[in-house]
Design an enzyme around this catalytic site. Structure first.
Site, PDB file in Angstrom:
ATOM      1  CB  CYS A 137      -1.880   7.697   1.933  1.00  0.00           C
ATOM      2  SG  CYS A 137      -0.995   9.142   1.146  1.00  0.00           S
ATOM      3  CB  CYS A 157      -0.927   0.179   1.184  1.00  0.00           C
ATOM      4  SG  CYS A 157      -0.726  -1.037   2.594  1.00  0.00           S
TER       5      CYS A 157
END
Ligand SMILES: Cc1ncc(COP(=O)(O)O)c(C=O)c1O
Ligand SMILES: Cc1ncc(COP(=O)(O)O)c(C=O)c1O
Lengths: 405, 121, 405, 121
Positions: free
Chosen positions: B102, B33
């Site tokens: 993120c 990710c």
């Protein structure tokens, strides 16, 4: 600080000769090319010269096949929206590939909302589409196929002439568009050899001014505009033509095509050296794309165990401009759709770096870059929790933060 | 796009590395990710005596990790566990909106490390 | 030969300061503003400065309300197509006027093909739309009203603030767009005072580069893009931003707004002199448009018994650039739709000439022009089969070659 | 947009004016459609001895009129009546497409004049 520009696929500096023309037509020789007085007609003449330069560069049959617009993105929108909408009584199926530039891919996806069926073809691990795959998905509803000539992110060169030939053999009219924005000036681009009906180019990728683009539309191809207004560009693109910049585009294109062979030779050699050095000096680096079917001057790598944006910024601190993913997508946390479509695992794709060479780059700059990259990758891997661990890229546990980004 | 503070921490990250025999370790993210972060803590009398990080991530992730270690060092566990990702971002004079969620995970890693440490006692 | 440029409504030369910026960002300081390295970020910063200059110039609330694009025509297309399509669940009625620029009028007419109802309001003989007329045609289906701030052909200044206020009093959301392409830099333009949700400008009318435009979109207004691609301009306009030219636009706009009052004073005085001289020296000439509600520097005449294009060309032979009709429509045999909408008879409308003054014009040029025009009109009337005959303009027999042109 | 020939005839139109007591007159167009053209002929022994024009129209209309008068002068009526608008345009090295039909009417006016003249005898 030393400055090295290795991002020519993102944009190029405007050629001095072209820039001077822009300057000339912005100031001293200004005028609206639609004006019938001397000021306007002088600009009109220069603008029509530029059109001839485009005709010559791509082997079009006549100036009536060229419409200027504001850039590659607009040209792609014009080509795809214009051809699809104008032919929707004939069918509703459009074919494209998973590695197109967003200006093609998003436009095709948008057309799905207008009722078109869109097939997005996969590519192989080199980023190449397969001619048979194209042939296989054609239906009797297919009206338009849009496949790029060369990919901006990994430099893969698509078999456009072969697809064009296959389509010709079908003996029915499917409009074939190619985005030649990255290939023109680097590969031979001829609309008849490629067998395309629509072809698009952009000024700022070939040492011409930003804000210029051109669409080639083969005579006899049904098409409609996407904007409305004055009758400029033979009713294909309204609005006062950006004459100074378009005249600059014509010049830049002429130079690019005239010097193409020597240019290609130079940047191919430099690129090959760069690739060799990077791969031999730095462990755990992979070259993306096809070894030979690739743009000259173009190299794309995945560097394992590190993240591309950070690598790019560390290079930038040493004055070296490269890109991670493409300029248009950087800034989004998702890795490049092109690399993913090639089957590269996400964690590797995050570590991508693209180096695209141009006119003024030197061997010495290559050496400087390889030095810098080697040092940066080492430093970053020391910082990385993954490098050297038993987490092999491609075999990692699934993501705990999932896809909500 | 990054503030000067971010660029400062990114270019000269503080407290990089691992601690052998760390008293607590926290890890968030996964390579697939994008950003992954690992924190190592040396704890004495419920106080963070030393702290180091390893991060695979973008500029924001590296700078957040570095800033977090500076903020946490010397704090008691009770103080440190209250540090939020927002505070880290503020201490960096802000992060670009896209990066807020993120890449700004260092406080999560710290909380994880402290909770694991407290649970194990 | 002497050269006099009196066609500033068609286009303007780029201001030297702005042109230098364009040059700088095309060559030395080039870069793609989406690139995250130093080359790109330097351009990004300059581009965002230009956005602030636009915000300041029109009194927008924030930079998020400004999207740059390739010109006035594209800005108008974005405003109208984007607002109409995004709000079509709320209603399908659009209102505009008969004297809009083609980039508005053709766009609205095109929307009729997409299922929208379009009301095209008439204007009075000054070219002005009536506030009550607008109010009267609003239905519960009305979603968008587009009315220009100032007309390019006759300079008429529309009661935009009054219409905006009327709409505000309605207490329901109808999106209000104004094309401020001719007014900005000449009239005060403030989105809150005008009460508009969408406002469009173009670079090349205000001594900025051609190929640049901007759309103001009030925060909270539903809208969708007309092109697809990268996420540039906050997803409102894809494609590599034409940064060099946009940076030039910002500069030109700043200069235009800062010097507006003095500029207006100067060109109004010159224009008034010109109008006085033309009307007193040459018989059978009428001034088009409103005596006071008109753009500074703008004069439009109908000269009886002669044809405008020929008059324009004879002036051109003496080095004087004016326009007959507007630059965009000249070349078509139909007379200006604006003049016709004002109720001017066709045979008079054919004899129109537009003079639009700018920064560098002088009183002496005015005198030279009036001399030349007087001589040319005399000569042309001698050549005319109509002048002096008993065919009074407006009372002629109907056309034998009819409307098949 | 106009050829040099057109510009030459436009800037220095030949045979402008009216002929008093003309033997024949031809007129096409009307002011409300833009271009209007009037031709005056002096005819002797079925030959055009003199010809003049008046035109209200664009550059193409004026140049076509001027060129037509040059082409017709001295010709017999039978020769002159055969002159076509296309020939006039060709003699001018071409006209812009948009102008071909609306402004290139001189040959029509000539034909009208000759036919009226012949009919009246
Ligand atoms: C392959 C390709 N297509 C389209 C574009 C878009 O062109 P432009 O930046 O001129 O809008 C680009 C560049 O960004 C490109 O590389
Ligand atoms: C009122 C008005 N709107 C729109 C336009 C179109 O602007 P552009 O030429 O920048 O496309 C113009 C100028 O041609 C104009 O005068």
């Amino acid at each position: 600080m030393r400055k090295i520009y290795f991002d020519h696929a993102a944009t190029t500096p405007v050629d001095a000769g072209a820039a001077e023309l822009v300057m000339q037509y912005m100031t001293g020789d200004f005028g609206n090319p639609s004006s019938m007085h001397g000021f306007g007609q002088a600009v009109r003449n220069a603008l029509e010269e530029a059109r001839k330069q485009v005709v010559a560069a791509i082997g079009a049959a006549s100036v009536g096949e060229i419409a200027f617009c504001s850039g590659g993105t607009e040209a792609n929108n014009m080509a795809i929206l214009g051809a699809a909408r104008a032919n929707k009584q004939k069918g509703n199926h459009i074919i494209t590939t998973a590695v197109e530039h967003h200006s093609v891919l998003s436009t095709c996806k948008y057309l799905a909302k207008e009722g078109f069926e869109v097939t997005i073809l996969p590519v192989d691990h080199y980023g190449l589409v397969n001619v048979e795959d194209v042939a296989r998905v054609i239906t009797n509803q297919t009206i338009l196929i849009s496949i790029m000539h060369a990919n901006n992110e990994v430099g893969a060169v698509m078999p456009i002439a072969e697809i064009g030939q296959m389509l010709k053999n079908l003996n029915r009219k499917i409009i074939f568009h190619t985005d030649a924005i990255q290939s023109i000036g680097k590969l031979p681009v001829n609309v008849d050899q490629l067998n395309v009906d629509l072809l698009t180019i952009s000024g700022h990728k070939i040492y011409g001014p930003t804000g210029t683009g051109a669409m080639y539309l083969r005579r006899g191809t049904w098409w409609q505009p996407i904007m409305y207004g004055g009758g400029q560009e033979r009713r294909r693109r309204p609005g006062t033509e950006n004459a100074p910049a378009i005249i600059g585009l014509g010049k830049a294109l002429e130079i690019a095509v005239a010097n193409r062979v020597a240019y290609v030779k130079r940047i191919t050699k430099l690129r090959d050296e760069l690739v060799d050095k990077v791969l031999s000096r730095i462990p755990h680096v992979r070259l993306n794309g096809h070894p030979t079917k690739r743009l000259p001057g173009h190299a794309s790598f995945c560097v394992e165990y590190i993240e591309g944006e950070a690598m790019m910024l560390y290079l930038d601190m040493q004055g070296i401009a490269v890109s991670s993913g493409s300029a248009c997508t950087s800034g989004t946390p998702e890795p490049s759709h092109v690399l993913l479509a090639m089957g590269i695992p996400k964690e590797l794709a995050y570590g991508s770096v693209r180096v695209t060479l141009g006119k003024y780059n030197t061997r010495e700059e290559i050496d400087y870059f390889v030095e810098a990259l080697t040092e940066i990758v080492e430093r970053m891997r020391l910082m990385s929790p993954v490098a050297g661990s038993n987490c092999t890229p491609g075999a990692c546990v699934s993501c705990s933060r999932a896809e909500n980004k | 796009m990054y503030s000067e503070k971010v660029m400062d921490h990114f270019s000269k990250p503080r407290n990089v590395g691992a601690i052998d025999n760390a008293d607590a370790v926290g890890e968030v993210g996964s390579p697939s990710c994008g950003d992954t972060m690992k924190l190592f803590l040396k704890i004495k009398d419920d106080r963070i005596e030393d702290i180091k990080f390893q991060t695979l991530g973008c500029g924001a992730a590296i700078a957040s990790s570095s800033m977090l270690t500076e903020m946490a060092k010397g704090k008691t566990l009770d103080e440190a566990i209250k540090i939020t990702n927002t505070e880290v971002a503020e201490a960096l004079d802000g992060l670009p909106p896209k990066k807020l969620h993120c890449s700004n995970l260092a406080a999560d890693a710290l909380r994880e490390a402290i909770e694991a440490y407290q649970a194990s006692r």
